[in-house]
Motif scaffolding. Structure first.
Motif, short mmCIF file in Angstrom:
data_model
loop_
_atom_site.label_atom_id
_atom_site.label_comp_id
_atom_site.label_asym_id
_atom_site.label_seq_id
_atom_site.Cartn_x
_atom_site.Cartn_y
_atom_site.Cartn_z
N THR A 282 0.84 -1.20 0.00
CA THR A 282 0.00 0.00 0.00
C THR A 282 0.87 1.24 0.00
O THR A 282 1.81 1.36 0.79
CB THR A 282 -0.93 0.03 1.22
OG1 THR A 282 -1.71 -1.15 1.25
CG2 THR A 282 -1.85 1.24 1.17
N GLY B 38 0.67 5.10 0.80
CA GLY B 38 -0.21 6.02 1.52
C GLY B 38 -0.33 5.66 2.99
O GLY B 38 -0.69 6.52 3.80
N TYR B 39 -0.02 4.42 3.33
CA TYR B 39 -0.02 4.00 4.74
C TYR B 39 1.23 3.18 4.99
O TYR B 39 1.47 2.16 4.33
CB TYR B 39 -1.26 3.18 5.08
CG TYR B 39 -1.23 2.59 6.48
CD1 TYR B 39 -1.37 3.40 7.60
CD2 TYR B 39 -1.03 1.22 6.66
CE1 TYR B 39 -1.33 2.86 8.87
CE2 TYR B 39 -0.99 0.67 7.93
CZ TYR B 39 -1.14 1.49 9.03
OH TYR B 39 -1.09 0.96 10.29
N ASN B 40 2.04 3.63 5.93
CA ASN B 40 3.31 2.98 6.23
C ASN B 40 3.25 2.37 7.62
O ASN B 40 3.43 3.07 8.63
CB ASN B 40 4.46 4.00 6.14
CG ASN B 40 5.82 3.35 6.32
OD1 ASN B 40 5.93 2.19 6.70
ND2 ASN B 40 6.87 4.11 6.05
N ALA C 229 -5.34 6.72 10.18
CA ALA C 229 -4.48 6.71 9.00
C ALA C 229 -4.68 5.44 8.18
O ALA C 229 -4.72 5.48 6.94
CB ALA C 229 -3.01 6.85 9.41
N GLU C 230 -4.83 4.31 8.85
CA GLU C 230 -5.03 3.05 8.15
C GLU C 230 -6.39 3.03 7.45
O GLU C 230 -6.50 2.56 6.31
CB GLU C 230 -4.93 1.90 9.13
CG GLU C 230 -5.01 0.53 8.50
CD GLU C 230 -4.83 -0.60 9.50
OE1 GLU C 230 -4.70 -1.76 9.08
OE2 GLU C 230 -4.82 -0.30 10.72
N ARG D 174 -8.15 5.61 6.37
CA ARG D 174 -8.12 6.51 5.22
C ARG D 174 -7.37 5.89 4.04
O ARG D 174 -7.78 6.02 2.88
CB ARG D 174 -7.48 7.83 5.63
CG ARG D 174 -8.36 8.68 6.55
CD ARG D 174 -7.63 9.91 7.02
NE ARG D 174 -8.50 10.75 7.85
CZ ARG D 174 -8.08 11.83 8.52
NH1 ARG D 174 -6.79 12.17 8.48
NH2 ARG D 174 -8.93 12.54 9.23
N ALA D 175 -6.26 5.21 4.32
CA ALA D 175 -5.48 4.60 3.24
C ALA D 175 -6.22 3.43 2.62
O ALA D 175 -6.16 3.23 1.40
CB ALA D 175 -4.12 4.14 3.78
N GLU D 176 -6.94 2.66 3.43
CA GLU D 176 -7.64 1.49 2.91
C GLU D 176 -8.84 1.86 2.05
O GLU D 176 -9.24 1.08 1.19
CB GLU D 176 -8.10 0.61 4.08
CG GLU D 176 -7.00 -0.17 4.76
CD GLU D 176 -6.44 -1.26 3.86
OE1 GLU D 176 -7.21 -1.81 3.06
OE2 GLU D 176 -5.24 -1.53 3.95
N ASN E 56 -9.26 4.84 0.24
CA ASN E 56 -8.99 5.80 -0.82
C ASN E 56 -8.27 5.09 -1.96
O ASN E 56 -8.18 3.86 -1.99
CB ASN E 56 -8.14 6.97 -0.29
CG ASN E 56 -8.95 7.88 0.63
OD1 ASN E 56 -10.15 8.04 0.45
ND2 ASN E 56 -8.28 8.44 1.63
N LYS F 120 -5.62 3.31 -3.78
CA LYS F 120 -4.50 2.53 -3.27
C LYS F 120 -3.62 2.06 -4.43
O LYS F 120 -4.13 1.72 -5.49
CB LYS F 120 -4.98 1.31 -2.48
CG LYS F 120 -5.75 1.64 -1.23
CD LYS F 120 -6.00 0.39 -0.40
CE LYS F 120 -6.85 -0.61 -1.17
NZ LYS F 120 -7.14 -1.81 -0.34
#
Length: 492
Positions: free
Chosen positions: A152, A154-156, A316-317, A319-321, A323, A325
């Motif tokens: 992914t 956008g999410y680290n 954060a997770e 939002r990344a999941e 949007n 990816k």
């Protein structure tokens, strides 16, 4: 005051061990009892095991960011069957196969904390053995290959682990210290339970001896007609009540001793005794000082920060999941195939692979939005809980600090009250013997003496309970003016 404490408890300490005398007895002070409990009690062992688990968890986290050398393979994967295969003409046919496939891979894998991906360098060797009339051996190899993959963009997760895991380990360290201070406070309770039980037993025995003496004197005076029969009966009743009280307090003293010994895991033999602490020292402590130490050292304050970070991570997770990816896989290496191993390294060919995938929700009936809003609501709830917990912690610290500052006067009052009650009881006994007062006045004086003695022990107990409570809340040693630390040498 300190001198009075020493004189008052000298007789008590002697009595505490009067029934357990041996050739040589070891004296256990309160400080020594706390140190023993913090090194050999069951509570210490539980705290240590929990801390060791946290240590291994943190070392596992540290190891996850170090290069990992691995070797895997299949030797062999043998198959003899009739399988459907696609011919060069594009047609399918059933073909009898009798072959073995073997593979061997050697590589290094490294997590990349900056991006959240994984980079690896590997080398592989493959072999196909075809059995039967046309026996063949074919090799293929990739001498060197460099690859990078990331699920992914956008999410680290690695970035969040680097923030949270060190704080979690520090929280474990503070938890262990807090538990040590809790053990100290519990030791104070058992220690003074035993002292108070034996003090009550001593008072009961003293009262029984005094009641026997007075009853004997009253019997002689009753014969002379100077003591009323009602007073004589009351004195006899006092003797019987004192005998019952001695029995009850003796049982309580034995139980208190057993509880103390079990908590500290002391040996069964009775070759030890307690001494009452006389090193009462009042340090000047104010609320601002205790709050500052609590904010800097307290486990609770650090846990508040961890709860907030974990809630922010979930946002954060989410939002990344939900949007746009992206995931990336890239590979570059050299490869070849040959009938022998040495020939594999002749005329190597390039091997490249690049994959960039994406995913974008278009119509999910509010699924992404609800997940994000749920994470944000959870953060708001955590913020409210943290605010409430911080307020409760500040109130608790302020309360115990105020009690500490007022306790000096309470100890002074209790000390003087106990001394006056003892002197007054001695005078009332003399007055009763002269016939100046009745038995009721004497009983009142005895009750006041006993209550004052027990109250004085409770006040000394409260001093030490407050002492360890403030240490536990702030993880600060106000006596030595430094942060509390514990050295643990059992973890390698």
């Amino acid at each position: 005051m300190k001198q009075h404490i020493r004189y008052f408890f000298t007789g008590l300490t002697v009595f505490v061990t009067m029934d357990h005398l041996s050739a040589q007895e070891r004296t256990i002070t309160l400080g020594e009892a706390v140190r023993l409990a913090q090194r050999q009690s069951f509570e210490y062992k539980v705290a240590l095991n929990s801390y060791q688990s946290s240590v291994w968890s943190y070392r596992n986290y540290e190891a996850s960011f170090r290069p990992m050398l691995y070797l895997d393979g299949t030797i062999p994967n043998y198959s003899r069957a009739i399988n459907k295969i696609t011919l060069p003409t594009g047609e399918d046919a059933f073909v009898q196969q009798n072959q073995a496939y073997s593979t061997l891979n050697l590589g290094i894998r490294q997590n990349v904390g900056l991006t959240g991906g994984v980079v690896s360098i590997s080398s592989s060797l493959n072999r196909i053995d075809v059995f039967g009339n046309d026996r063949q051996i074919i090799y293929s190899s990739i001498p060197a290959s460099i690859s990078y993959s990331q699920n992914t963009i956008g999410y680290n997760p690695f970035k969040w682990r680097k923030i949270i895991e060190p704080l979690r380990f520090e929280s474990a360290d503070r938890t262990f210290i807090t538990r040590m201070e809790e053990i100290g406070g519990q030791t104070v309770i058992y220690y003074f339970d035993m002292l108070a039980a034996h003090a009550r037993q001593e008072l009961a025995r003293q009262n029984l001896a005094k009641a026997d003496t007075l009853y004997g004197i009253a019997q002689e005076r009753f014969k002379l007609g100077t003591v009323a029969q009602s007073d004589l009966l009351q004195l006899r009743l006092n003797v019987l009540n004192a005998q019952n009280q001695v029995t009850k307090d003796s049982v309580d003293a034995v139980l208190a001793r057993q509880h103390f010994a079990r908590y500290l895991l002391l040996p069964d033999e009775q070759g030890w005794q307690l001494t009452v602490p006389d090193n009462v020292l009042f340090m000047d402590i104010n609320v601002d000082q205790t709050l500052a130490h609590a904010r800097a050292n307290s486990k609770q304050v650090l846990d508040f920060r961890l709860q907030r970070l974990e809630a922010e991570q979930h946002i954060a997770e989410a939002r990344a999941e939900n949007n746009l990816k992206f995931n990336v896989q890239a590979n570059f290496g050299l490869s070849n195939t040959a009938p022998t191993v040495p020939a594999l390294f002749n005329q190597l060919e390039n091997q490249q692979n690049l994959l960039i995938g994406f995913s974008l929700p278009i119509l999910d009936w509010g699924l992404a939005k609800t997940q994000r809003l749920r994470a944000e609501a959870n953060l708001a709830m955590v913020e409210s809980q943290i605010e409430q917990s911080e307020m409760q912690l500040e109130q608790e610290i302020a309360l115990h600090t105020a009690r500490w500052n007022l306790h000096r006067q309470q100890l002074t009052v209790a000390s003087e009250t106990q001394e006056i009650a003892e002197r007054n009881y001695g005078l009332e006994v003399e007055r009763f013997l002269r016939g100046s007062i009745g038995i009721n006045d004497l009983n009142i004086a005895q009750t006041q003496k006993d209550n004052a003695t027990n109250a004085y022990i409770d006040v000394v107990r409260t001093y030490w309970e407050l002492y360890y409570t403030l240490r536990r809340l702030t993880l600060y040693d106000f006596e030595k003016n430094k942060k509390i630390v514990f050295q643990i040498d059992t973890i390698k």
